[in-house]
Each structure stands twice: as C-alpha cells, then as structure tokens.
Design a protein around this motif. Sequence first.
Motif, PDB file in Angstrom:
ATOM      1  N   ILE A  37      64.965   9.837  44.210  1.00  0.00           N
ATOM      2  CA  ILE A  37      64.651   8.668  45.033  1.00  0.00           C
ATOM      3  C   ILE A  37      63.365   8.050  44.508  1.00  0.00           C
ATOM      4  O   ILE A  37      62.354   8.734  44.363  1.00  0.00           O
ATOM      5  CB  ILE A  37      64.498   9.068  46.509  1.00  0.00           C
ATOM      6  CG1 ILE A  37      65.790   9.709  47.017  1.00  0.00           C
ATOM      7  CG2 ILE A  37      64.110   7.864  47.352  1.00  0.00           C
ATOM      8  CD1 ILE A  37      65.674  10.328  48.390  1.00  0.00           C
ATOM      9  N   VAL A  38      63.416   6.734  44.226  1.00  0.00           N
ATOM     10  CA  VAL A  38      62.263   6.021  43.680  1.00  0.00           C
ATOM     11  C   VAL A  38      61.960   4.825  44.574  1.00  0.00           C
ATOM     12  O   VAL A  38      62.845   4.025  44.878  1.00  0.00           O
ATOM     13  CB  VAL A  38      62.551   5.536  42.233  1.00  0.00           C
ATOM     14  CG1 VAL A  38      61.382   4.749  41.687  1.00  0.00           C
ATOM     15  CG2 VAL A  38      62.893   6.701  41.342  1.00  0.00           C
ATOM     16  N   ALA A  39      60.681   4.712  44.985  1.00  0.00           N
ATOM     17  CA  ALA A  39      60.256   3.559  45.780  1.00  0.00           C
ATOM     18  C   ALA A  39      60.095   2.364  44.851  1.00  0.00           C
ATOM     19  O   ALA A  39      59.449   2.453  43.810  1.00  0.00           O
ATOM     20  CB  ALA A  39      58.939   3.865  46.477  1.00  0.00           C
ATOM     21  N   ILE A  40      60.700   1.221  45.229  1.00  0.00           N
ATOM     22  CA  ILE A  40      60.606   0.021  44.391  1.00  0.00           C
ATOM     23  C   ILE A  40      59.749  -1.054  45.056  1.00  0.00           C
ATOM     24  O   ILE A  40      59.659  -2.171  44.559  1.00  0.00           O
ATOM     25  CB  ILE A  40      61.998  -0.531  44.030  1.00  0.00           C
ATOM     26  CG1 ILE A  40      62.825  -0.833  45.275  1.00  0.00           C
ATOM     27  CG2 ILE A  40      62.716   0.425  43.117  1.00  0.00           C
ATOM     28  CD1 ILE A  40      64.145  -1.516  44.991  1.00  0.00           C
ATOM     29  N   GLY A  41      59.115  -0.716  46.175  1.00  0.00           N
ATOM     30  CA  GLY A  41      58.227  -1.653  46.861  1.00  0.00           C
ATOM     31  C   GLY A  41      58.878  -2.305  48.058  1.00  0.00           C
ATOM     32  O   GLY A  41      60.104  -2.399  48.143  1.00  0.00           O
ATOM     33  N   GLY A  42      58.052  -2.747  48.963  1.00  0.00           N
ATOM     34  CA  GLY A  42      58.563  -3.427  50.154  1.00  0.00           C
ATOM     35  C   GLY A  42      59.362  -2.515  51.061  1.00  0.00           C
ATOM     36  O   GLY A  42      60.240  -2.987  51.779  1.00  0.00           O
ATOM     37  N   GLY A  43      59.104  -1.224  50.999  1.00  0.00           N
ATOM     38  CA  GLY A  43      59.848  -0.280  51.832  1.00  0.00           C
ATOM     39  C   GLY A  43      61.264  -0.030  51.351  1.00  0.00           C
ATOM     40  O   GLY A  43      62.084   0.494  52.093  1.00  0.00           O
ATOM     41  N   GLN A  44      61.558  -0.426  50.110  1.00  0.00           N
ATOM     42  CA  GLN A  44      62.894  -0.235  49.565  1.00  0.00           C
ATOM     43  C   GLN A  44      62.884   0.881  48.533  1.00  0.00           C
ATOM     44  O   GLN A  44      61.884   1.126  47.864  1.00  0.00           O
ATOM     45  CB  GLN A  44      63.408  -1.526  48.957  1.00  0.00           C
ATOM     46  CG  GLN A  44      63.594  -2.630  49.977  1.00  0.00           C
ATOM     47  CD  GLN A  44      64.189  -3.868  49.337  1.00  0.00           C
ATOM     48  OE1 GLN A  44      64.276  -3.990  48.123  1.00  0.00           O
ATOM     49  NE2 GLN A  44      64.613  -4.806  50.167  1.00  0.00           N
ATOM     50  N   PHE A  45      64.036   1.513  48.419  1.00  0.00           N
ATOM     51  CA  PHE A  45      64.194   2.635  47.504  1.00  0.00           C
ATOM     52  C   PHE A  45      65.466   2.469  46.699  1.00  0.00           C
ATOM     53  O   PHE A  45      66.375   1.734  47.091  1.00  0.00           O
ATOM     54  CB  PHE A  45      64.262   3.951  48.283  1.00  0.00           C
ATOM     55  CG  PHE A  45      63.037   4.222  49.097  1.00  0.00           C
ATOM     56  CD1 PHE A  45      61.985   4.932  48.553  1.00  0.00           C
ATOM     57  CD2 PHE A  45      62.929   3.773  50.402  1.00  0.00           C
ATOM     58  CE1 PHE A  45      60.845   5.182  49.289  1.00  0.00           C
ATOM     59  CE2 PHE A  45      61.791   4.016  51.150  1.00  0.00           C
ATOM     60  CZ  PHE A  45      60.746   4.732  50.594  1.00  0.00           C
ATOM     61  N   GLU A  46      65.516   3.145  45.568  1.00  0.00           N
ATOM     62  CA  GLU A  46      66.746   3.187  44.776  1.00  0.00           C
ATOM     63  C   GLU A  46      66.930   4.599  44.233  1.00  0.00           C
ATOM     64  O   GLU A  46      65.983   5.390  44.191  1.00  0.00           O
ATOM     65  CB  GLU A  46      66.726   2.168  43.642  1.00  0.00           C
ATOM     66  CG  GLU A  46      65.764   2.496  42.521  1.00  0.00           C
ATOM     67  CD  GLU A  46      65.811   1.483  41.386  1.00  0.00           C
ATOM     68  OE1 GLU A  46      66.423   0.414  41.536  1.00  0.00           O
ATOM     69  OE2 GLU A  46      65.239   1.788  40.335  1.00  0.00           O
ATOM     70  N   CYS A  47      68.128   4.883  43.830  1.00  0.00           N
ATOM     71  CA  CYS A  47      68.436   6.178  43.223  1.00  0.00           C
ATOM     72  C   CYS A  47      68.471   5.998  41.713  1.00  0.00           C
ATOM     73  O   CYS A  47      69.174   5.129  41.209  1.00  0.00           O
ATOM     74  CB  CYS A  47      69.796   6.673  43.683  1.00  0.00           C
ATOM     75  SG  CYS A  47      69.772   7.323  45.331  1.00  0.00           S
ATOM     76  N   GLN A  48      67.697   6.810  41.008  1.00  0.00           N
ATOM     77  CA  GLN A  48      67.697   6.751  39.551  1.00  0.00           C
ATOM     78  C   GLN A  48      68.310   8.031  38.999  1.00  0.00           C
ATOM     79  O   GLN A  48      67.931   9.136  39.398  1.00  0.00           O
ATOM     80  CB  GLN A  48      66.284   6.591  39.012  1.00  0.00           C
ATOM     81  CG  GLN A  48      65.730   5.219  39.206  1.00  0.00           C
ATOM     82  CD  GLN A  48      64.385   5.049  38.512  1.00  0.00           C
ATOM     83  OE1 GLN A  48      63.763   5.999  38.068  1.00  0.00           O
ATOM     84  NE2 GLN A  48      63.940   3.809  38.433  1.00  0.00           N
TER      85      GLN A  48
END
Length: 90
Positions: A37-48
Amino acid sequence: MKKILFPVVLVLLGTGSAFATKVANDSSKAIVKGYRIVAIGGGQFECQNTQQDCSTVNNGNVCLWADDSSVELHSAASETMCGDNLYELP
C-alpha cells in the motif's frame, strides 16, 4: 486367490484415496504476487506490485517486502485497493 486379491484391492484403494486427498489439499494453495500500500497524497492510496511471490495459505508468517521488512504485502483487489494479507511461501 480370492483371499489375496481382496486385501490387495483394499490397500490400493486406500493408497489412491490418500493420494487424492493430498493432491486436493495442495491445490487449494495459491501463489500470488504481493502488493504494498502506497500513499499517493490527498488521503488516497494505491497498490503497487512488488514482484514478490507470496501465498494465500495462512501459515502464521506474514509475507514481508524484501526491500523493507516492515511492509506487509497484500493481494490486489483493484488498482486503488489492496486485499487480504498474504503469507510467506513454505
């Protein structure tokens, strides 16, 4: 001849059943790629994708990322959401 044939058939059936059970249990194990799980800013996350293999079978040892052993790996539910924890391969 019949006295020998019947026990031999029973042993063969028992051996075949045990083998079939073992194969069925092993087929439930799945090897999948681990995602972090990686935080991409603005309280959003993505799976890498970490390109690291893990198992879906709970053996008590959580699969950790090789580059940072404090990061637990997950299955991928979607691009923006990771799924369940994964486990180390036996």
